[in-house]
Design a protein around this motif. Structure first.
Motif, PDB file in Angstrom:
ATOM      1  N   LEU A  41       0.827  -1.207   0.000  1.00  0.00           N
ATOM      2  CA  LEU A  41       0.000   0.000   0.000  1.00  0.00           C
ATOM      3  C   LEU A  41       0.865   1.263   0.000  1.00  0.00           C
ATOM      4  O   LEU A  41       0.574   2.225  -0.718  1.00  0.00           O
ATOM      5  N   ILE A  42       1.927   1.274   0.775  1.00  0.00           N
ATOM      6  CA  ILE A  42       2.818   2.441   0.806  1.00  0.00           C
ATOM      7  C   ILE A  42       3.538   2.592  -0.529  1.00  0.00           C
ATOM      8  O   ILE A  42       3.644   3.698  -1.066  1.00  0.00           O
ATOM      9  N   GLY A  43       4.022   1.485  -1.091  1.00  0.00           N
ATOM     10  CA  GLY A  43       4.714   1.548  -2.378  1.00  0.00           C
ATOM     11  C   GLY A  43       3.803   2.010  -3.506  1.00  0.00           C
ATOM     12  O   GLY A  43       4.176   2.847  -4.328  1.00  0.00           O
ATOM     13  N   ALA A  44       2.571   1.489  -3.548  1.00  0.00           N
ATOM     14  CA  ALA A  44       1.635   1.871  -4.607  1.00  0.00           C
ATOM     15  C   ALA A  44       1.186   3.321  -4.462  1.00  0.00           C
ATOM     16  O   ALA A  44       1.120   4.058  -5.456  1.00  0.00           O
ATOM     17  N   SER A  45       0.899   3.743  -3.239  1.00  0.00           N
ATOM     18  CA  SER A  45       0.437   5.125  -3.056  1.00  0.00           C
ATOM     19  C   SER A  45       1.554   6.130  -3.345  1.00  0.00           C
ATOM     20  O   SER A  45       1.305   7.190  -3.923  1.00  0.00           O
ATOM     21  N   SER A  46       2.779   5.800  -2.982  1.00  0.00           N
ATOM     22  CA  SER A  46       3.876   6.729  -3.288  1.00  0.00           C
ATOM     23  C   SER A  46       4.167   6.771  -4.790  1.00  0.00           C
ATOM     24  O   SER A  46       4.492   7.825  -5.321  1.00  0.00           O
ATOM     25  N   ALA A  47       4.030   5.636  -5.483  1.00  0.00           N
ATOM     26  CA  ALA A  47       4.215   5.638  -6.936  1.00  0.00           C
ATOM     27  C   ALA A  47       3.117   6.458  -7.613  1.00  0.00           C
ATOM     28  O   ALA A  47       3.394   7.209  -8.556  1.00  0.00           O
ATOM     29  N   LEU A  48       1.887   6.338  -7.141  1.00  0.00           N
ATOM     30  CA  LEU A  48       0.798   7.150  -7.698  1.00  0.00           C
ATOM     31  C   LEU A  48       1.018   8.630  -7.430  1.00  0.00           C
ATOM     32  O   LEU A  48       0.767   9.469  -8.301  1.00  0.00           O
ATOM     33  N   ALA A  49       1.489   8.953  -6.236  1.00  0.00           N
ATOM     34  CA  ALA A  49       1.746  10.361  -5.916  1.00  0.00           C
ATOM     35  C   ALA A  49       2.868  10.908  -6.804  1.00  0.00           C
ATOM     36  O   ALA A  49       2.774  12.029  -7.305  1.00  0.00           O
ATOM     37  N   TRP A  50       3.912  10.136  -7.010  1.00  0.00           N
ATOM     38  CA  TRP A  50       5.024  10.583  -7.855  1.00  0.00           C
ATOM     39  C   TRP A  50       4.570  10.734  -9.308  1.00  0.00           C
ATOM     40  O   TRP A  50       4.987  11.650 -10.002  1.00  0.00           O
ATOM     41  N   TYR A  51       3.688   9.843  -9.770  1.00  0.00           N
ATOM     42  CA  TYR A  51       3.139   9.952 -11.112  1.00  0.00           C
ATOM     43  C   TYR A  51       2.318  11.238 -11.242  1.00  0.00           C
ATOM     44  O   TYR A  51       2.401  11.940 -12.254  1.00  0.00           O
ATOM     45  N   GLY A  52       1.545  11.556 -10.209  1.00  0.00           N
ATOM     46  CA  GLY A  52       0.773  12.796 -10.221  1.00  0.00           C
ATOM     47  C   GLY A  52       1.671  14.029 -10.264  1.00  0.00           C
ATOM     48  O   GLY A  52       1.388  14.992 -10.982  1.00  0.00           O
ATOM     49  N   VAL A  53       2.753  14.009  -9.520  1.00  0.00           N
ATOM     50  CA  VAL A  53       3.690  15.136  -9.520  1.00  0.00           C
ATOM     51  C   VAL A  53       4.325  15.295 -10.897  1.00  0.00           C
ATOM     52  O   VAL A  53       4.432  16.407 -11.418  1.00  0.00           O
ATOM     53  N   ARG A  54       4.746  14.191 -11.501  1.00  0.00           N
ATOM     54  CA  ARG A  54       5.354  14.257 -12.843  1.00  0.00           C
ATOM     55  C   ARG A  54       4.364  14.791 -13.875  1.00  0.00           C
ATOM     56  O   ARG A  54       4.718  15.616 -14.723  1.00  0.00           O
ATOM     57  N   THR A  55       3.116  14.321 -13.801  1.00  0.00           N
ATOM     58  CA  THR A  55       2.102  14.782 -14.744  1.00  0.00           C
ATOM     59  C   THR A  55       1.816  16.257 -14.556  1.00  0.00           C
ATOM     60  O   THR A  55       1.707  17.014 -15.526  1.00  0.00           O
ATOM     61  N   PHE A  56       1.705  16.691 -13.315  1.00  0.00           N
ATOM     62  CA  PHE A  56       1.432  18.104 -13.037  1.00  0.00           C
ATOM     63  C   PHE A  56       2.574  18.980 -13.526  1.00  0.00           C
ATOM     64  O   PHE A  56       2.351  20.016 -14.147  1.00  0.00           O
TER      65      PHE A  56
END
Length: 80
Positions: A41-56
């Motif tokens: 859960l921590i790995g998936a949520s941090s990967a999603l957050a990093w993907y959001g930062v890159r997209t933004f």
């Protein structure tokens, strides 16, 4: 003049796996046991957050570069 195409943002899978392994290793070193659900859960949520930062950041840079730069006639006149 046309701008070069921007490559799409890739999902940070390697970063998510690295965080997952880091959480599992930390649990094993500190507690002597590991919780795979918590680590995933921590790995998936941090990967999603990093993907959001890159997209933004990609969208923000694309919007910022679409503004025209001022030309020599757009500048205010300066007195010497």
């Amino acid at each position: 003049m046309a701008e070069p195409p921007v490559p799409p943002v890739r999902f940070p899978l390697a970063e998510g796996v690295g965080i997952f392994i880091g959480i599992v290793a930390w649990d094993v070193l500190t507690l002597g046991e590991f919780d795979l659900l918590k680590a995933s859960l921590i790995g998936a949520s941090s990967a999603l957050a990093w993907y959001g930062v890159r997209t933004f950041r990609r969208r923000a840079s694309r919007i910022g570069t679409s503004r025209p730069t001022p030309g020599p006639t757009d500048r205010p006149d300066r007195e010497p």
